[in-house]
Design a protein around this motif. Sequence first.
Motif: not given
Length: 246
Positions: A28-50
């Motif tokens: 549950l803790e892992w899934k909630e962190a993933l959901i939060a990341a999926a909500a925030e990361r796409p809108a953030a400025p692009a960074v160089p691909a690893p």
Amino acid sequence: MRRLLLAVAIAGAFVILIGLGTWQLQRLEWKEALIAAAAERPAAPAVPAPGPDEWGSRPAAFPIDDWRYRRVALTGSFAPVEAFFWIALGEPNGPLGGPGYMVLVPFVTEDGWTVLVNRGFIPEDRRDPATRPDAAPPRGTVTVEGLIRRDDPPSFITPAPDTAARIFYARDIGAIAEALGAPGPIAPYQIDLVAEETPAGGLPQAGESRITFTNNHLGYALTWYGLAAALLGVSGVALWRRRARG
């Protein structure tokens, strides 16, 4: 002796049930962190691909959860080949949906490594490039942006790919890269192009990353803990009755 074995079995079952409940809380803790990341990361400025400096000789150890759904930019060129991942696209972000394919193309970076890029969705009857005017990827060196996605190897129920037609039913990086003859090293992740990368002709329809999750872990945890409590209750009643009978 039988009572001892029964007590050991009950204790073992109780420990297992508690362990399963605790594991679900961790999930549950892992899934909630993933959901939060999926909500925030796409809108953030692009960074160089690893690149290989970050995944190197152990691609399987690449920390995909740290990068999943993060918007990245990379510069290079599209290979002149494509594969197709079958999908029934419900609730599309763009105008087209239903049964069709995600168009997967190797993208060779200017640093010499390759990443599998999902250019976007096409309807099932538009797989032939001749039915998609102005759908070819740009030629030469370009910079594109997209979201990082994990590898998706097939399970035992996944239909076998049609390698002759380059149609796949799992976004399996290794199998698709091999079928397309993609040059290595191959990144241990994929890129879904963002909607702004859709060609002028409208296909492939980019920006169709599926960022939805089911999160039933709390319910599962309560179920396992409930079963553990029920086991204790039934065992306690049985012990009380045995003692009451003398």
